[in-house]
Design a protein around this motif. Structure first.
Motif, PDB file in Angstrom:
ATOM      1  N   ILE A  73       0.878  -0.837  -0.051  1.00  0.00           N
ATOM      2  CA  ILE A  73       0.261  -0.135   0.239  1.00  0.00           C
ATOM      3  C   ILE A  73       0.966   0.757  -0.419  1.00  0.00           C
ATOM      4  O   ILE A  73       0.747   2.197  -0.781  1.00  0.00           O
ATOM      5  CB  ILE A  73      -0.928   0.113   1.274  1.00  0.00           C
ATOM      6  CG1 ILE A  73      -2.216  -0.974   1.024  1.00  0.00           C
ATOM      7  CG2 ILE A  73      -1.323   1.299   1.864  1.00  0.00           C
ATOM      8  CD1 ILE A  73      -2.626  -1.096   2.188  1.00  0.00           C
ATOM      9  N   VAL A  74       2.243   1.444   1.007  1.00  0.00           N
ATOM     10  CA  VAL A  74       2.764   2.297   0.876  1.00  0.00           C
ATOM     11  C   VAL A  74       3.591   2.688  -0.242  1.00  0.00           C
ATOM     12  O   VAL A  74       3.052   3.673  -1.348  1.00  0.00           O
ATOM     13  CB  VAL A  74       4.214   2.375   1.938  1.00  0.00           C
ATOM     14  CG1 VAL A  74       5.059   3.138   2.158  1.00  0.00           C
ATOM     15  CG2 VAL A  74       3.580   2.805   3.545  1.00  0.00           C
ATOM     16  N   ILE A  76       2.456   2.246  -2.973  1.00  0.00           N
ATOM     17  CA  ILE A  76       1.668   2.012  -4.507  1.00  0.00           C
ATOM     18  C   ILE A  76       1.193   3.760  -4.331  1.00  0.00           C
ATOM     19  O   ILE A  76       1.441   4.794  -4.835  1.00  0.00           O
ATOM     20  CB  ILE A  76       0.389   1.282  -4.690  1.00  0.00           C
ATOM     21  CG1 ILE A  76       0.579   0.034  -5.087  1.00  0.00           C
ATOM     22  CG2 ILE A  76      -0.563   2.102  -5.212  1.00  0.00           C
ATOM     23  CD1 ILE A  76      -0.946  -0.959  -5.114  1.00  0.00           C
ATOM     24  N   GLN A  77       1.105   3.991  -2.916  1.00  0.00           N
ATOM     25  CA  GLN A  77       0.878   5.791  -2.841  1.00  0.00           C
ATOM     26  C   GLN A  77       2.146   6.721  -2.819  1.00  0.00           C
ATOM     27  O   GLN A  77       1.741   7.448  -3.551  1.00  0.00           O
ATOM     28  CB  GLN A  77       0.321   5.566  -0.738  1.00  0.00           C
ATOM     29  CG  GLN A  77      -1.046   4.987  -0.771  1.00  0.00           C
ATOM     30  CD  GLN A  77      -1.628   5.338   0.386  1.00  0.00           C
ATOM     31  OE1 GLN A  77       0.032   5.224   1.508  1.00  0.00           O
ATOM     32  NE2 GLN A  77      -2.136   4.816   0.837  1.00  0.00           N
ATOM     33  N   VAL A  78       3.080   5.940  -2.950  1.00  0.00           N
ATOM     34  CA  VAL A  78       4.260   7.087  -2.876  1.00  0.00           C
ATOM     35  C   VAL A  78       4.446   6.516  -4.205  1.00  0.00           C
ATOM     36  O   VAL A  78       5.211   7.923  -5.363  1.00  0.00           O
ATOM     37  CB  VAL A  78       5.675   6.243  -2.628  1.00  0.00           C
ATOM     38  CG1 VAL A  78       7.129   6.866  -2.720  1.00  0.00           C
ATOM     39  CG2 VAL A  78       4.896   6.610  -0.646  1.00  0.00           C
ATOM     40  N   LYS A  80       2.764   6.841  -6.777  1.00  0.00           N
ATOM     41  CA  LYS A  80       1.774   7.915  -7.492  1.00  0.00           C
ATOM     42  C   LYS A  80       1.187   9.289  -7.048  1.00  0.00           C
ATOM     43  O   LYS A  80       1.833   9.701  -8.155  1.00  0.00           O
ATOM     44  CB  LYS A  80       0.326   7.106  -7.087  1.00  0.00           C
ATOM     45  CG  LYS A  80      -0.807   6.332  -7.737  1.00  0.00           C
ATOM     46  CD  LYS A  80      -2.214   5.997  -7.364  1.00  0.00           C
ATOM     47  CE  LYS A  80      -2.130   4.750  -7.674  1.00  0.00           C
ATOM     48  NZ  LYS A  80      -3.907   3.991  -7.688  1.00  0.00           N
ATOM     49  N   ARG A  81       2.210   9.000  -5.888  1.00  0.00           N
ATOM     50  CA  ARG A  81       2.248  10.346  -5.385  1.00  0.00           C
ATOM     51  C   ARG A  81       4.157  11.004  -6.536  1.00  0.00           C
ATOM     52  O   ARG A  81       4.025  12.101  -7.212  1.00  0.00           O
ATOM     53  CB  ARG A  81       3.111  10.781  -4.400  1.00  0.00           C
ATOM     54  CG  ARG A  81       3.118  11.986  -3.893  1.00  0.00           C
ATOM     55  CD  ARG A  81       3.216  12.337  -2.103  1.00  0.00           C
ATOM     56  NE  ARG A  81       4.306  11.723  -1.424  1.00  0.00           N
ATOM     57  CZ  ARG A  81       3.828  10.429  -0.597  1.00  0.00           C
ATOM     58  NH1 ARG A  81       2.575  10.193  -0.219  1.00  0.00           N
ATOM     59  NH2 ARG A  81       5.110  10.239  -0.432  1.00  0.00           N
ATOM     60  N   THR A  82       4.720  10.209  -6.803  1.00  0.00           N
ATOM     61  CA  THR A  82       6.249  10.491  -7.169  1.00  0.00           C
ATOM     62  C   THR A  82       6.658  10.332  -9.157  1.00  0.00           C
ATOM     63  O   THR A  82       7.170  10.339  -9.399  1.00  0.00           O
ATOM     64  CB  THR A  82       7.268   9.561  -6.510  1.00  0.00           C
ATOM     65  OG1 THR A  82       7.048   9.067  -7.376  1.00  0.00           O
ATOM     66  CG2 THR A  82       7.431  10.593  -5.358  1.00  0.00           C
ATOM     67  N   GLU A  88       5.233   1.946  -8.346  1.00  0.00           N
ATOM     68  CA  GLU A  88       3.608   1.523  -8.084  1.00  0.00           C
ATOM     69  C   GLU A  88       4.193  -0.609  -9.046  1.00  0.00           C
ATOM     70  O   GLU A  88       2.984  -1.347  -8.386  1.00  0.00           O
ATOM     71  CB  GLU A  88       2.956   2.308  -9.411  1.00  0.00           C
ATOM     72  CG  GLU A  88       2.366   3.263  -8.710  1.00  0.00           C
ATOM     73  CD  GLU A  88       1.780   3.847  -9.928  1.00  0.00           C
ATOM     74  OE1 GLU A  88      -0.039   3.449 -10.051  1.00  0.00           O
ATOM     75  OE2 GLU A  88       1.638   5.284  -9.956  1.00  0.00           O
ATOM     76  N   GLY A  91       4.794  -2.203  -5.450  1.00  0.00           N
ATOM     77  CA  GLY A  91       3.636  -2.373  -4.517  1.00  0.00           C
ATOM     78  C   GLY A  91       2.511  -3.038  -5.045  1.00  0.00           C
ATOM     79  O   GLY A  91       2.186  -4.165  -4.565  1.00  0.00           O
ATOM     80  N   LYS A  92       1.875  -3.411  -6.783  1.00  0.00           N
ATOM     81  CA  LYS A  92       1.337  -3.847  -7.605  1.00  0.00           C
ATOM     82  C   LYS A  92       2.075  -5.091  -7.137  1.00  0.00           C
ATOM     83  O   LYS A  92       0.605  -6.881  -6.619  1.00  0.00           O
ATOM     84  CB  LYS A  92       0.893  -3.814  -8.214  1.00  0.00           C
ATOM     85  CG  LYS A  92      -0.074  -2.231  -8.515  1.00  0.00           C
ATOM     86  CD  LYS A  92      -0.439  -2.623  -9.623  1.00  0.00           C
ATOM     87  CE  LYS A  92      -1.218  -1.117 -10.265  1.00  0.00           C
ATOM     88  NZ  LYS A  92      -1.520  -0.537 -11.416  1.00  0.00           N
TER      89      LYS A  92
END
Length: 145
Positions: A73-74, A76-78, A80-82, A88, A91-92
């Motif tokens: 989760i972390v 994927i969030q990072v 998307k943000r960067t 991503e 994360g997946k």
């Protein structure tokens, strides 16, 4: 690190495209692992063997699943943000491990309570198919459902 390099004479638009290669390579590795899981599952279906240390294995499976869920989760969030497709993709990949671990956990619990050893192989084959599905998504391909 390579994708973060600034544009230069040979790469006037930067090095960001290397991320696509990295994500595709990771997807290919995941597919390779899925094929191995599928064949191990087929062996267990055709020639069932006892599962030693099942209780300890279940505990480690739960702990690994929780850790992979949090980290996935972390990432994927990072990512998307960067705007990093590599983060991503990582994360997946970890979330794929979580889904697979959940299915394997259910299957192993059923094996534990029923003693039906072939079920372990059936769950492994299903998990392998699930991993291929997610790996194809990771590589940017939409599998037919």
């Amino acid at each position: 690190m390579l994708s973060a390099k600034p544009a230069d004479k040979n790469h006037p638009y930067g090095h960001g495209k290397i991320e696509f290669f990295s994500a595709g390579f990771e997807g290919a590795l995941i597919i390779g692992a899925a094929v191995g899981i599928f064949f191990a599952g087929m062996n267990q279906i055709l020639d069932p063997k006892d599962l030693p240390n099942l209780e300890e294995g279940l505990l480690f499976l739960v702990l690994a699943g929780i850790g992979n869920l949090a980290l996935g989760i972390v990432l994927i969030q990072v990512g998307k943000r960067t705007k990093s497709i590599v983060l991503e993709a990582d994360g997946k990949h970890l979330l794929t491990d979580v889904f697979t671990s959940g299915a394997v956990l259910i299957g192993l619990l059923l094996v534990y309570f029923t003693g039906w050893l072939r079920l372990d192989g059936i769950i492994a084959c299903i998990a392998g198919a699930n991993i291929v599905f997610w790996a194809l998504n990771l590589c940017g391909r939409r599998p037919v459902v």
